[in-house]
Write a protein that holds these residues in place. Structure first.
Motif, mmCIF file in Angstrom:
data_model
loop_
_atom_site.group_PDB
_atom_site.id
_atom_site.type_symbol
_atom_site.label_atom_id
_atom_site.label_comp_id
_atom_site.label_asym_id
_atom_site.label_seq_id
_atom_site.Cartn_x
_atom_site.Cartn_y
_atom_site.Cartn_z
ATOM 1 N N LEU A 1 45.172 72.804 30.178
ATOM 2 C CA LEU A 1 46.396 73.470 29.744
ATOM 3 C C LEU A 1 46.112 74.883 29.224
ATOM 4 O O LEU A 1 45.114 75.134 28.545
ATOM 5 C CB LEU A 1 47.061 72.646 28.645
ATOM 6 C CG LEU A 1 47.475 71.213 29.050
ATOM 7 C CD1 LEU A 1 48.089 70.484 27.855
ATOM 8 C CD2 LEU A 1 48.429 71.231 30.226
ATOM 9 N N SER A 2 47.044 75.790 29.539
ATOM 10 C CA SER A 2 46.916 77.198 29.134
ATOM 11 C C SER A 2 47.430 77.393 27.699
ATOM 12 O O SER A 2 48.066 76.490 27.133
ATOM 13 C CB SER A 2 47.711 78.078 30.089
ATOM 14 O OG SER A 2 49.092 77.941 29.846
ATOM 15 N N LEU B 1 41.332 66.676 38.998
ATOM 16 C CA LEU B 1 40.960 67.529 37.864
ATOM 17 C C LEU B 1 40.021 68.665 38.266
ATOM 18 O O LEU B 1 40.161 69.799 37.796
ATOM 19 C CB LEU B 1 40.308 66.677 36.774
ATOM 20 C CG LEU B 1 41.262 65.861 35.887
ATOM 21 C CD1 LEU B 1 40.485 64.847 35.064
ATOM 22 C CD2 LEU B 1 42.069 66.790 34.983
ATOM 23 N N GLU B 2 39.061 68.361 39.123
ATOM 24 C CA GLU B 2 38.038 69.349 39.473
ATOM 25 C C GLU B 2 38.608 70.543 40.241
ATOM 26 O O GLU B 2 37.939 71.588 40.358
ATOM 27 C CB GLU B 2 36.941 68.699 40.317
ATOM 28 C CG GLU B 2 37.440 68.129 41.639
ATOM 29 C CD GLU B 2 36.318 67.522 42.466
ATOM 30 O OE1 GLU B 2 35.412 68.292 42.860
ATOM 31 O OE2 GLU B 2 36.345 66.298 42.683
ATOM 32 N N TYR B 3 39.818 70.428 40.756
ATOM 33 C CA TYR B 3 40.399 71.515 41.549
ATOM 34 C C TYR B 3 41.197 72.515 40.704
ATOM 35 O O TYR B 3 41.775 73.462 41.239
ATOM 36 C CB TYR B 3 41.304 70.945 42.643
ATOM 37 C CG TYR B 3 40.557 70.084 43.635
ATOM 38 C CD1 TYR B 3 39.745 70.655 44.607
ATOM 39 C CD2 TYR B 3 40.631 68.693 43.557
ATOM 40 C CE1 TYR B 3 39.045 69.866 45.500
ATOM 41 C CE2 TYR B 3 39.930 67.896 44.457
ATOM 42 C CZ TYR B 3 39.135 68.487 45.421
ATOM 43 O OH TYR B 3 38.438 67.702 46.304
ATOM 44 N N PHE B 4 41.214 72.313 39.374
ATOM 45 C CA PHE B 4 41.973 73.206 38.492
ATOM 46 C C PHE B 4 41.060 73.703 37.373
ATOM 47 O O PHE B 4 40.319 72.926 36.764
ATOM 48 C CB PHE B 4 43.188 72.487 37.908
ATOM 49 C CG PHE B 4 44.183 72.060 38.950
ATOM 50 C CD1 PHE B 4 45.206 72.913 39.337
ATOM 51 C CD2 PHE B 4 44.082 70.812 39.560
ATOM 52 C CE1 PHE B 4 46.118 72.520 40.305
ATOM 53 C CE2 PHE B 4 44.982 70.415 40.521
ATOM 54 C CZ PHE B 4 46.008 71.268 40.909
ATOM 55 N N ALA B 5 41.146 74.988 37.117
ATOM 56 C CA ALA B 5 40.307 75.589 36.071
ATOM 57 C C ALA B 5 40.834 75.216 34.693
ATOM 58 O O ALA B 5 42.036 74.988 34.499
ATOM 59 C CB ALA B 5 40.303 77.109 36.234
ATOM 60 N N GLU C 1 53.028 80.272 35.744
ATOM 61 C CA GLU C 1 52.320 80.701 36.950
ATOM 62 C C GLU C 1 51.707 79.520 37.696
ATOM 63 O O GLU C 1 51.520 79.601 38.910
ATOM 64 C CB GLU C 1 51.228 81.707 36.576
ATOM 65 C CG GLU C 1 51.774 83.006 36.000
ATOM 66 C CD GLU C 1 50.663 83.985 35.665
ATOM 67 O OE1 GLU C 1 49.470 83.640 35.913
ATOM 68 O OE2 GLU C 1 50.956 85.072 35.155
ATOM 69 N N LEU C 2 51.397 78.449 36.984
ATOM 70 C CA LEU C 2 50.811 77.270 37.621
ATOM 71 C C LEU C 2 51.485 76.016 37.063
ATOM 72 O O LEU C 2 51.470 75.775 35.854
ATOM 73 C CB LEU C 2 49.305 77.212 37.362
ATOM 74 C CG LEU C 2 48.558 76.042 38.031
ATOM 75 C CD1 LEU C 2 48.718 76.067 39.550
ATOM 76 C CD2 LEU C 2 47.075 76.074 37.668
#
Length: 374
Positions: free
Chosen positions: A147-148, A114-118, A39-40
Motif C-alpha cells: 500500500l502507498s 504479490l511479487e508482481y507489485f512493488a 494511479e494503481l
C-alpha cells in the motif's frame, strides 16, 4: 454539520450490469476515484466483474491514467459458489474489447500475485475474496506492505453475519486502527483510510462517522445505488422477457412443425387404412370363394360315398370271384392227367387275371377321377 457536496461522478451509469450486490456501491466508487485520483488499483476477488468494470469505466470517464488489476482464480469459493470457465471467458472478452489499455486480469491466487507489485505502490485496494475472518485478515496483512502513503482499502460484505462470513468481525477490529467509515446498504462496504496522505473529503467522512453523523451520506449513496440496481433489474427482466418471447416463437414454430407432421401422418394413416380395408375385402372374398369351393367339393365327395360303398362291395365280390376262379383253374391244372407244364398253366391263368384287372380299373376310374377333380 458535515460539509459534503454533490458530484456528477456519483451519477455514473455502468455500461455493463452483471447481477451483483456490488452494484449498489458503484456511485461511491466513482466518486472515490474522483476524490482520491489513484494511479494503481488492485482488486482481490472479481467474480463476474461488477466492481472491476465499474472502476475501469470511472478511470476512463475521468481520464485518470490509472491502471486497474483484477486478481482471481475464477474458480469460485465456498461463499461465491464454484463455477466453470465461462464467467472468466465472458469477462475477459469484454475487458479486452473495452478496457485492455487500462486494465489487466491476473488469473492467480492472491499470494501468488504479490511479487508482481512493488511495495508502496497500490493506491486503492479492494478486498472481496473469501469472506471468512482468517481469509480477510490474511488478504489485508499480506498486501499491506504494497500500500502507498495515500492508500485506501475497501472491504465488501462488511455487514453480512451468516454462512461463515467474518468480514464484519475483522472490520470491527481494523476500523479502530485507522480513520474509516462504513456503508450499510447492499451487504455493507467498509472504507479504511490506511495511508497518511488522504484527501480532506475522505477525512471529513471518517470524522462524521466517528461523530455518528454519517447516516445522511449513507442514505444518499444507498439511493443512488438503488437506481443502478433498479436499472439492472429492469434489464434482467427485459432480458428474461426477450428470452421468453424467443422461446414462445420457437415453440410456435415447433408446434407448427409438429402439426404439419401430425397432419401428414394422419393422411398416411388414412391411406394405409384404406389399403388395409381393400386388402381385407379381397381376403374375405377369397376366403368365401375358397370356402364355397371346399363346400362344393365336400358335397361332391359326400354324394359319391354311396356309389363308392356299392362299388367297393361289387369290387370285393368280383375280386373274390376272380380269386376263386383262379384257384379252381390252378387246382384243375394240378390234378389234370394231361401232360401240361406249370408254365402253360400260368399262361392260361394270366389272361384271366388281366381281364379281372381291366374290369377293376374300369370300375374304379370314374370315382377316382371325380375325387381328384379330373
Amino acid at each position: 454539520m458535515i460539509d459534503f457536496s454533490f458530484s456528477p461522478a456519483m451519477l455514473m451509469m455502468p455500461r455493463k450490469l452483471p447481477h451483483s450486490a456490488w452494484l449498489g456501491h458503484i456511485p461511491f466508487a466513482s466518486w472515490l476515484l474522483e476524490v482520491q485520483r489513484p494511479e494503481l488499483i488492485v482488486e482481490l476477488g472479481t467474480h463476474n466483474g461488477a466492481s472491476f468494470l465499474a472502476l475501469c469505466q470511472a478511470v476512463e470517464a475521468q481520464q485518470l491514467g490509472a491502471r486497474v488489476f483484477a486478481i482471481d482464480t475464477w474458480e469460485g469459493d465456498e461463499h461465491a459458489g464454484f463455477y466453470g470457465n465461462e464467467i472468466y471467458a465472458e469477462l475477459r472478452d469484454y475487458q479486452q474489447r473495452h478496457y485492455a489499455g487500462i486494465s489487466e486480469m491476473m488469473r492467480l491466487r492472491f499470494d501468488q500475485a504479490l511479487e508482481y507489485f512493488a511495495d508502496g505502490s497500490v493506491d486503492l485496494l479492494h478486498v472481496d475474496g473469501l469472506h471468512t475472518y482468517d481469509a480477510v485478515r490474511e488478504d489485508f496483512e499480506s498486501w499491506r506492505v504494497k500500500l502507498s502513503p495515500r492508500a485506501v482499502v475497501i472491504f465488501h460484505d462488511s455487514c453480512v453475519r451468516e454462512r461463515g462470513f467474518g468480514v464484519w468481525q475483522y472490520w470491527s477490529e481494523i476500523s479502530k486502527q485507522f480513520p474509516s467509515f462504513e456503508f450499510t446498504h447492499t451487504h455493507g462496504l467498509g472504507v479504511l483510510l490506511v495511508g497518511e496522505q488522504q484527501p480532506e473529503k475522505l477525512l471529513h467522512l471518517a470524522a462524521a462517522a466517528s461523530r455518528g453523523e454519517f447516516a445522511g451520506i449513507n442514505q444518499l449513496f444507498d439511493s443512488l445505488g438503488r437506481n443502478i440496481k433498479n436499472v439492472e433489474e429492469i434489464e434482467r427482466v427485459n432480458g428474461g422477457l426477450v428470452a421468453a418471447h424467443h422461446e414462445i416463437r420457437r415453440l410456435n414454430v415447433e408446434e407448427a412443425r409438429l402439426r404439419e407432421e401430425l397432419d401428414r401422418s394422419a393422411v398416411q394413416a388414412s391411406e394405409q387404412i384404406a389399403r388395409l380395408s381393400l386388402e381385407e375385402a379381397r381376403l374375405r372374398a377369397l376366403l368365401e370363394s375358397d370356402a364355397k369351393e371346399a363346400h362344393e367339393r365336400y358335397a361332391a365327395v359326400e354324394s359319391q360315398l354311396p356309389a363308392l360303398a356299392q362299388g367297393l362291395s361289387l369290387l370285393e365280390r368280383r375280386v373274390l370271384d376272380g380269386l376263386e376262379g383262379s384257384r379252381g383253374l390252378l387246382n384243375e391244372a394240378m390234378h389234370t392227367e394231361r401232360e401240361a407244364s406249370v408254365a402253360s398253366v400260368i399262361e392260361s391263368v394270366i389272361p384271366r387275371l388281366e381281364e379281372q384287372d381291366r374290369k377293376l380299373n374300369h370300375l374304379m376310374r370314374p370315382w377316382w377321377r371325380r375325387l381328384s377333380g379330373r
